[in-house]
Motif scaffolding. Structure first.
Motif: not given
Lengths: 284, 224
Positions: A196-209
């Motif tokens: 991957s080039d980018y990471i999108v991190f979702i936790d409990k329905g919210k975007m964290v990173l």
């Protein structure tokens, strides 16, 4: 140019809601969507694909996804973890069916992929192993040469050998044409470190990173320090911490300036899994 | 795109073509060889017509509706394809029922010359069209039920809807009788004799059309 632009994507269910998720998938890039099971990865993908109703805006290839849905989907290849055309068809049947959906369907490419993956053309899909099913789904998804791949958990439940083969296919797909992109959701984050080039991190329905993978792997660190050292660290300089029996483990997002500022040199390089765990389980 | 969906469903159905042929032939020989010969066309028409709805179960099994929504196909096309398949299968079933009844009936008469069954073409045509109407009626209720509740639950809900309709029909009939409204039976019979079959076919098509509109309304906003 972005192949996907997601802005304030929201969806409410009883007991769970996806809350204003925003991110882009630039052309030529692989974006990994990560999070625990039930964090909202599949909901995000379903909302992007209009399989479920949602609020917010999704643009694919610069076009509003709900208005230009059919046109957009001609250039889209999708792999869903738990859903496929039918289990009572053979790969040969699937070829004949898919020809009618895509004008750009490349029969030779599809047959070549079947051969490359060792998939029998005359066997019913229901008799395939999970690895074979996933390879078939991927072969179907890329045989009309789409500009964008959206993959929901394409490596879950697969052994390391098959996973590595599948990641190679994705790498090759991007290398063939730099205007292509991949949005890939997974909870096996080690796969993303390589691709991957980018990471999108979702936790409990919210975007964290939402950060470049390189930044995550190069700039983040886990500092190990004593209680006394930890007490001197400014809250703004760390993401979260875990209290151990003898020491504190602190997740930091700029290890070089942290080193200079606090003189703590015992800093480990975290994996994406470690970072995810610190965000989910760590204290602040 | 509809062609692709149709192909997918036909390949799915092809997986039990052998059982279907056996059932149709068994029904054919069992019923058509008796005095209840005209039931043959209704039963065969019903089996073939209703079998098209089992494609919904195949879709449920593979959760294929979710996947299909990722393909370049609209929700309208997805709904329309199911109706094309259902109507096509019902027409095919009725034709097959008509032809097989005639064929097997005559073969039986040839095999059993001592027990000849008189096959009246007009009566056979009327029962076949009657059967077609019956299957259309059930499908017109069942397809929206399946779109709303899924293949398994939809079947139960369909029976509930059907029960309601029968109750309403009986109620309306009762009220008509109670209100002293008289129907000219002779006139009605003559109308039915002259235009009955065309009327039933048109009514079937109207039912399918209304049913399609209802199904599309349900599926337009359905989340998979």
């Amino acid at each position: 140019m972005n192949n996907i632009e997601v802005k304030d994507l929201s969806k409410k269910y009883v007991g769970f809601s996806l809350d204003k998720i925003s991110f882009n998938v630039p052309s030529g890039m692989v974006v990994g969507l990560i999070g625990e099971n039930g964090a909202g990865k599949t909901t995000t993908i379903k909302a992007i694909l209009n399989i479920i109703n949602s609020e917010g805006t999704v643009k694919i290839f610069g076009k509003e996804s709900k208005t230009y849905e059919k046109e957009i989907k001609k250039d889209l290849g999708v792999v869903l973890d738990d859903s496929f055309l039918s289990t009572y068809l053979t790969p040969k049947h699937i070829n004949l069916v898919m020809k009618d959906f895509y004008q750009t369907w490349d029969e030779d490419k599809y047959n070549g992929l079947l051969k490359q993956f060792g998939l029998p053309a005359d066997k019913l899909v229901k008799d395939f192993s999970s690895g074979m099913k996933m390879k078939l789904k991927i072969a179907v998804a890329i045989s009309h040469n789409p500009k964008l791949l959206i993959l929901d958990e394409p490596t879950s439940g697969l052994d390391p050998v098959v996973r590595s083969e599948i990641l190679d296919i994705f790498r090759k797909y991007i290398e063939e044409d730099e205007s292509r992109s991949i949005l890939l959701s997974t909870h096996i984050t080690t796969d993303l470190e390589h691709i991957s080039d980018y990471i999108v991190f979702i936790d409990k329905g919210k975007m964290v990173l939402n950060v470049p993978t390189l930044e995550l792997l190069e700039d983040y660190g886990v500092a190990k320090c004593t209680k006394e050292e930890f007490s001197k660290i400014n809250e703004k300089d760390y993401v979260s911490y875990k209290k151990g029996k003898y020491q504190y483990e602190v997740l930091i997002n700029d290890k070089n300036s942290f080193k200079k500022k606090y003189g703590i040199t015992s800093i480990d390089k975290p994996s994406i899994d470690d970072i995810m765990l610190f965000y989910i389980k760590g204290e602040r | 795109m509809i062609k692709g969906l149709l192909k997918k469903d036909l390949y799915n159905l092809a997986s039990y073509k052998t059982s279907l042929i056996i059932v149709v032939l068994f029904c054919g020989i069992a019923i058509i060889g008796t005095d209840a010969i005209y039931w043959g066309s209704i039963i065969i028409g019903m089996i073939v017509g209703m079998i098209s709805l089992s494609t919904f179960s195949y879709d449920d099994m593979a959760k294929s509706n979710r996947y299909i929504l990722t393909l370049p196909v609209t929700r309208k096309e997805i709904v329309l394809e199911k109706y094309i398949l259902a109507i096509g299968a019902t027409i095919l079933g009725s034709l097959l029922g008509f032809i097989l009844t005639l064929l097997i009936g005559n073969i039986m008469n040839y095999v059993r010359p001592d027990n000849v069954i008189d096959i009246n073409i007009d009566t056979l045509l009327a029962t076949t069209v009657g059967g077609f109407f019956g299957v259309s009626f059930i499908q017109a209720i069942q397809i929206p039920s399946i779109f709303k509740w899924g293949a398994e639950k939809g079947r139960i809900q369909m029976f509930i809807v059907l029960l309601f309709l029968v109750l309403i029909g009986t109620g309306v009939g009762f009220l008509i009788r109670e209100s002293g409204f008289t129907i000219d039976i002779a006139k009605l019979e003559s109308v039915l004799k002259n235009f009955g079959l065309a009327f039933l076919i048109i009514l079937s098509l109207i039912m399918y059309f209304i049913s399609y509109k209802v199904s599309y309304k349900i599926y337009k906003n359905k989340e998979e």
